[in-house]
Write an enzyme that holds these catalytic residues in place. Structure first.
Site, PDB file in Angstrom:
ATOM      1  N   PHE A 118      -1.631 -11.223  -6.439  1.00 23.08           N
ATOM      2  CA  PHE A 118      -0.800 -12.394  -6.756  1.00 23.08           C
ATOM      3  C   PHE A 118       0.672 -12.124  -6.487  1.00 23.08           C
ATOM      4  O   PHE A 118       1.372 -12.944  -5.887  1.00 23.08           O
ATOM      5  CB  PHE A 118      -1.008 -12.793  -8.234  1.00 23.08           C
ATOM      6  CG  PHE A 118      -2.383 -13.322  -8.504  1.00 23.08           C
ATOM      7  CD1 PHE A 118      -3.404 -12.473  -8.936  1.00 23.08           C
ATOM      8  CD2 PHE A 118      -2.674 -14.666  -8.296  1.00 23.08           C
ATOM      9  CE1 PHE A 118      -4.686 -12.961  -9.170  1.00 23.08           C
ATOM     10  CE2 PHE A 118      -3.951 -15.163  -8.527  1.00 23.08           C
ATOM     11  CZ  PHE A 118      -4.960 -14.310  -8.961  1.00 23.08           C
ATOM     12  N   GLN A 126      -9.088  -8.863 -15.058  1.00 25.12           N
ATOM     13  CA  GLN A 126      -8.402 -10.159 -14.927  1.00 25.12           C
ATOM     14  C   GLN A 126      -8.896 -10.867 -13.673  1.00 25.12           C
ATOM     15  O   GLN A 126      -8.476 -11.985 -13.387  1.00 25.12           O
ATOM     16  CB  GLN A 126      -6.887  -9.946 -14.837  1.00 25.12           C
ATOM     17  CG  GLN A 126      -6.296  -9.223 -16.043  1.00 25.12           C
ATOM     18  CD  GLN A 126      -4.878  -8.794 -15.796  1.00 25.12           C
ATOM     19  OE1 GLN A 126      -3.918  -9.503 -16.140  1.00 25.12           O
ATOM     20  NE2 GLN A 126      -4.694  -7.639 -15.183  1.00 25.12           N
ATOM     21  N   HIS A 131     -10.274 -13.818 -17.273  1.00 22.46           N
ATOM     22  CA  HIS A 131      -9.804 -15.042 -16.609  1.00 22.46           C
ATOM     23  C   HIS A 131     -10.942 -15.795 -15.952  1.00 22.46           C
ATOM     24  O   HIS A 131     -10.749 -16.546 -14.999  1.00 22.46           O
ATOM     25  CB  HIS A 131      -8.706 -14.690 -15.589  1.00 22.46           C
ATOM     26  CG  HIS A 131      -7.472 -14.165 -16.265  1.00 22.46           C
ATOM     27  ND1 HIS A 131      -6.492 -13.468 -15.613  1.00 22.46           N
ATOM     28  CD2 HIS A 131      -7.072 -14.209 -17.563  1.00 22.46           C
ATOM     29  CE1 HIS A 131      -5.540 -13.118 -16.468  1.00 22.46           C
ATOM     30  NE2 HIS A 131      -5.874 -13.551 -17.663  1.00 22.46           N
ATOM     31  N   SER A 177      -2.865  -3.583 -11.563  1.00 27.81           N
ATOM     32  CA  SER A 177      -2.330  -4.756 -12.268  1.00 27.81           C
ATOM     33  C   SER A 177      -0.839  -4.562 -12.499  1.00 27.81           C
ATOM     34  O   SER A 177      -0.396  -3.472 -12.840  1.00 27.81           O
ATOM     35  CB  SER A 177      -3.032  -4.952 -13.618  1.00 27.81           C
ATOM     36  OG  SER A 177      -2.433  -6.066 -14.299  1.00 27.81           O
TER      37      SER A 177
HETATM   38  N1  APR Z   1      -3.958  -0.100  -5.112  1.00 27.09           N
HETATM   39  C1  APR Z   1      -3.162  -0.070  -6.214  1.00 27.09           C
HETATM   40  N2  APR Z   1      -2.339  -1.093  -6.575  1.00 27.09           N
HETATM   41  C2  APR Z   1      -2.328  -2.180  -5.769  1.00 27.09           C
HETATM   42  C3  APR Z   1      -3.116  -2.279  -4.604  1.00 27.09           C
HETATM   43  C4  APR Z   1      -3.949  -1.182  -4.289  1.00 27.09           C
HETATM   44  N3  APR Z   1      -4.741  -1.188  -3.203  1.00 27.09           N
HETATM   45  N4  APR Z   1      -2.867  -3.493  -4.025  1.00 27.09           N
HETATM   46  C5  APR Z   1      -1.955  -4.121  -4.806  1.00 27.09           C
HETATM   47  N5  APR Z   1      -1.630  -3.334  -5.850  1.00 27.09           N
HETATM   48  C6  APR Z   1      -0.727  -3.632  -6.967  1.00 27.09           C
HETATM   49  C7  APR Z   1       0.406  -4.581  -6.621  1.00 27.09           C
HETATM   50  O1  APR Z   1       1.518  -3.874  -6.105  1.00 27.09           O
HETATM   51  C8  APR Z   1       0.699  -5.196  -7.983  1.00 27.09           C
HETATM   52  O2  APR Z   1       1.618  -4.401  -8.715  1.00 27.09           O
HETATM   53  O3  APR Z   1      -1.498  -4.339  -7.920  1.00 27.09           O
HETATM   54  C9  APR Z   1      -0.652  -5.159  -8.710  1.00 27.09           C
HETATM   55  C10 APR Z   1      -1.282  -6.533  -8.806  1.00 27.09           C
HETATM   56  O4  APR Z   1      -0.481  -7.298  -9.696  1.00 27.09           O
HETATM   57  P1  APR Z   1      -0.615  -8.879  -9.701  1.00 27.09           P
HETATM   58  O5  APR Z   1      -0.587  -9.383  -8.301  1.00 27.09           O
HETATM   59  O6  APR Z   1       0.377  -9.381 -10.685  1.00 27.09           O
HETATM   60  O7  APR Z   1      -2.105  -9.143 -10.220  1.00 27.09           O
HETATM   61  P2  APR Z   1      -2.615  -9.090 -11.725  1.00 27.09           P
HETATM   62  O8  APR Z   1      -1.899  -8.049 -12.515  1.00 27.09           O
HETATM   63  O9  APR Z   1      -4.092  -8.995 -11.648  1.00 27.09           O
HETATM   64  O10 APR Z   1      -2.202 -10.554 -12.260  1.00 27.09           O
HETATM   65  C11 APR Z   1      -2.659 -10.904 -13.545  1.00 27.09           C
HETATM   66  O11 APR Z   1      -1.785 -13.131 -13.179  1.00 27.09           O
HETATM   67  O12 APR Z   1      -1.465 -14.935 -11.796  1.00 27.09           O
HETATM   68  C12 APR Z   1      -2.244 -14.447 -12.835  1.00 27.09           C
HETATM   69  O13 APR Z   1      -4.439 -15.078 -13.372  1.00 27.09           O
HETATM   70  C13 APR Z   1      -3.697 -14.327 -12.455  1.00 27.09           C
HETATM   71  O14 APR Z   1      -5.311 -12.649 -13.149  1.00 27.09           O
HETATM   72  C14 APR Z   1      -4.003 -12.849 -12.600  1.00 27.09           C
HETATM   73  C15 APR Z   1      -2.929 -12.385 -13.571  1.00 27.09           C
END
Ligand code: APR
Length: 251
Positions: free
Chosen positions: A35, A101, A121, A195
């Site tokens: 995201f 999530q 979620h 995350s």
């Molecule tokens: N390995 C490790 N980390 C990674 C990788 C990877 N291959 N790819 C991406 N990331 C990191 C990103 O840099 C980011 O810091 O994973 C993190 C993902 O964070 P978000 O995009 O914020 O996703 P998430 O934490 O799951 O969001 C939580 O927000 O928008 C809402 O409902 C939605 O469930 C989601 C919630």
């Protein structure tokens, strides 16, 4: 093995009830965008399209949502080595449960039993009526969508239908939250993977475990909101780091 990874493994060596808490970053190596990362979903879509009140009020929002849901929301995405490492931890008897999530179902596709996963979620599989709650067969709704019904309605009450994904402004599924909280009370360590740890109430789950002085390990590419609270932060890719960590504590 890096010094940090060796240190993280030592912290987990005596843990018997580890929670793994995952976010969208564990699935990016399966081809599903996160995201808030560089090419994240929020760089392409507006979060407003995922607000419950907008979805109910605006037919155009519902039409876009169904167009992103069918034919296959996540294409042919397959679990990666990070998802498989969570299964290895489960099979080694060290995983109390995986709280995710994510809505992509890749933990279950990797072999984690449904009762070992709490989907805070929701998930992209189900379809239900917002008015009467009646579940609907996704294949039937997809067929109606293919035949041109861009805003399918409930077979029973004519209400608005929606995927069982939790939208902003929507209550998290009670059973999943209850399960996550039970595991959080019993866990003796938590590993957060992929995350940003920036969304609540989900992020309270690892915090609850860490706040009792238990080991809290973060595996993430880039900073998270809870880096300062972690026992150790492992910077890098989930599909590389998590398998190494799990191997170090199960072999
Ligand atoms: N390995 C490790 N980390 C990674 C990788 C990877 N291959 N790819 C991406 N990331 C990191 C990103 O840099 C980011 O810091 O994973 C993190 C993902 O964070 P978000 O995009 O914020 O996703 P998430 O934490 O799951 O969001 C939580 O927000 O928008 C809402 O409902 C939605 O469930 C989601 C919630």
């Amino acid at each position: 093995m890096s010094q940090d990874l060796a240190f993280a493994a030592r912290l987990l060596l005596d843990a018997k009830r580890i929670m793994v808490f995952t976010g969208a970053g564990i699935s990016t190596e399966s081809g599903i965008p996160d995201f808030r990362g560089t090419d994240g979903i929020w760089t392409k879509f507006s979060p407003e399209d995922f607000m419950l009140d907008r979805y109910v009020a605006d037919r155009a929002v519902r039409t876009r949502a169904w167009a992103s849901r069918f034919p296959k929301m996540f294409g042919n995405a397959q679990p990666n080595d990070a998802h498989r490492a969570v299964v290895d931890l489960w099979e080694a008897g060290k995983l109390i449960g995986c709280v995710t999530q994510n809505i992509d179902g890749l933990h279950q596709a990797a072999g984690l039993p449904q009762h070992a996963v709490a989907e805070l979620h929701g998930n992209a599989d189900g379809i239900a009526c917002l008015q009467c709650g009646a579940p609907h067969d996704p294949a039937d709704i997809e067929q109606r969508w293919i035949e041109g019904d861009v805003d399918p309605r409930c077979d029973h009450c004519g209400g608005i239908l929606k995927s069982t994904i939790v939208f902003f402004g929507e209550i998290l599924p009670h059973s999943e939250v209850e399960q996550a909280n039970r595991w959080a009370e019993e866990a003796d360590a938590v590993v957060a993977v992929g995350s940003s740890l920036s969304v609540y109430p989900a992020a309270y789950v690892p915090l609850e475990i860490a706040s009792r002085g238990n080991t809290f390990i973060i595996i993430n590419k880039g900073p998270t909101d809870l880096d300062s609270v972690a026992s150790i932060k492992l910077e890098g890719m989930a599909a590389t780091l998590l398998p190494r960590l799990v191997d170090a504590i199960t072999s």
